[in-house]
Motif scaffolding. Structure first.
Motif, mmCIF file in Angstrom:
data_model
loop_
_atom_site.group_PDB
_atom_site.id
_atom_site.type_symbol
_atom_site.label_atom_id
_atom_site.label_comp_id
_atom_site.label_asym_id
_atom_site.label_seq_id
_atom_site.Cartn_x
_atom_site.Cartn_y
_atom_site.Cartn_z
ATOM 1 N N LYS A 147 42.412 41.149 45.681
ATOM 2 C CA LYS A 147 43.722 40.877 45.334
ATOM 3 C C LYS A 147 44.795 41.257 46.179
ATOM 4 O O LYS A 147 44.939 42.490 46.624
ATOM 5 C CB LYS A 147 43.876 41.542 43.812
ATOM 6 C CG LYS A 147 45.106 41.056 43.136
ATOM 7 C CD LYS A 147 45.258 41.655 41.597
ATOM 8 C CE LYS A 147 46.485 41.181 40.941
ATOM 9 N NZ LYS A 147 46.333 41.686 39.793
ATOM 10 N N TYR A 156 43.576 36.278 37.186
ATOM 11 C CA TYR A 156 42.898 37.343 38.072
ATOM 12 C C TYR A 156 42.018 38.374 36.965
ATOM 13 O O TYR A 156 42.354 38.363 35.905
ATOM 14 C CB TYR A 156 43.931 38.305 38.561
ATOM 15 C CG TYR A 156 44.776 37.655 39.774
ATOM 16 C CD1 TYR A 156 44.436 37.685 41.078
ATOM 17 C CD2 TYR A 156 46.100 37.155 39.256
ATOM 18 C CE1 TYR A 156 45.355 36.916 41.971
ATOM 19 C CE2 TYR A 156 46.883 36.626 40.074
ATOM 20 C CZ TYR A 156 46.511 36.406 41.611
ATOM 21 O OH TYR A 156 47.606 35.860 42.243
ATOM 22 N N THR A 264 38.539 41.028 43.206
ATOM 23 C CA THR A 264 39.043 40.091 41.907
ATOM 24 C C THR A 264 38.394 38.997 42.030
ATOM 25 O O THR A 264 37.985 38.238 43.120
ATOM 26 C CB THR A 264 40.612 40.052 42.076
ATOM 27 O OG1 THR A 264 40.961 41.303 42.341
ATOM 28 C CG2 THR A 264 40.961 39.477 40.747
#
Length: 284
Positions: A147, A156, A264
């Protein structure tokens, strides 16, 4: 206005060449030209400027493309919903991933495929910027990367955190250290990932903030080759700890603030999530 006309228009917009677009669509150029002409006649305005064999989008074409993309996407989502009713006995998954998270993906892929052997899976490796681009054009169902920021267009799903590390050959004088200061790394000969990898953007951001100048001798866009170079002992690199799983290499955690990366799952917001996507993410 027909759905196939919108698909033809979008492919012509992408390639800006009727001949190439017709080849990708497996239709004749005359069919493509005729369908787009009918579309233009129906909406009452040209979508393309035709200059000899070249084409460019008109202002109307640019505005219309967003509508066309949304219409085709919604149609595809409707088909996906129907296929999901088939209890995952068919269908496909397209997953984008950065090199660092390959081990995580491999374990999930094996477990998922054992339970759902009829789902076809397409795996695409790339830099974060390359994968985001493919996600935006819906070529990928989701991507696995680190991320960088919170953007409103994406969902996310956090997986875990991995520290930033100095990566050295196992016989390096630094290999026994448990941690190292970032400023001490600046003196070392470095080989770093090339532009496009989220890791290098992360590193450059920290170095700029700390006003540090690294001794970068090599930049390379292939992580396996980068690690092979580090094994020689002639260079060192900076990567997340999860990127390195090799007995000939050692990782030393870098001291300082913000030295953790968040792995992520990223997907497009407001896009229908196939049942297979949801299940695969649970395996992850």
């Amino acid at each position: 206005m027909e759905l196939r006309q919108l698909k033809y228009f979008l492919k012509a917009k992408e390639l800006l060449n009727f001949t190439e677009a017709s080849k990708h669509l497996n239709i004749s150029q005359s069919t493509l030209s005729q369908q787009i002409k009918q579309l233009e006649e129906e909406i009452g305005i040209p979508l393309f400027n035709r200059i000899g064999k070249r084409i460019t989008l008109t202002e109307a074409g640019l505005l219309f493309s967003e509508f066309a993309f949304q219409s085709v996407q919604k149609s595809n989502e409707g088909l996906m919903m129907m296929k999901d009713l088939n209890k995952l006995n068919s269908g496909s998954l397209s997953i984008g991933i950065t090199y660092a998270l390959r081990h995580l993906l491999t374990k999930a892929l094996i477990a998922f495929s054992r339970q759902y052997p009829k789902i076809k899976i397409n795996i695409v490796f790339g830099t974060t910027s390359e994968l985001i681009e493919k996600l935006n054009t819906t070529e990928l169902d989701f991507i696995l990367t680190f991320k960088e920021s919170d953007e409103s267009d994406y969902d996310y799903r956090s997986l875990f955190f991995s520290p930033m590390t100095l990566v050295v050959a196992k016989d390096s004088e630094f290999s026994k250290l448990s941690s190292i200061a970032l400023k001490d790394i600046m003196k070392l000969p470095l080989a770093l990932p090339a532009k496009g990898y989220s890791t290098i953007q992360f590193i450059k951001g920290i170095l700029k903030k700390e006003k540090l100048e690294p001794n970068v001798l090599i930049e390379i866009n292939d992580i396996p080759t980068l690690l092979e170079l580090v094994k020689t002992g002639n260079w060192n690199t900076i990567l997340t700890q999860v990127s390195v799983d090799d007995p000939d290499l050692a990782t030393i955690k870098i001291r300082g603030k913000n030295m953790l990366r968040e792995a992520t799952i990223i997907s497009l917001k407001n896009m229908y999530q196939k049942k297979s996507v949801k299940i695969f993410q649970e395996f992850l």
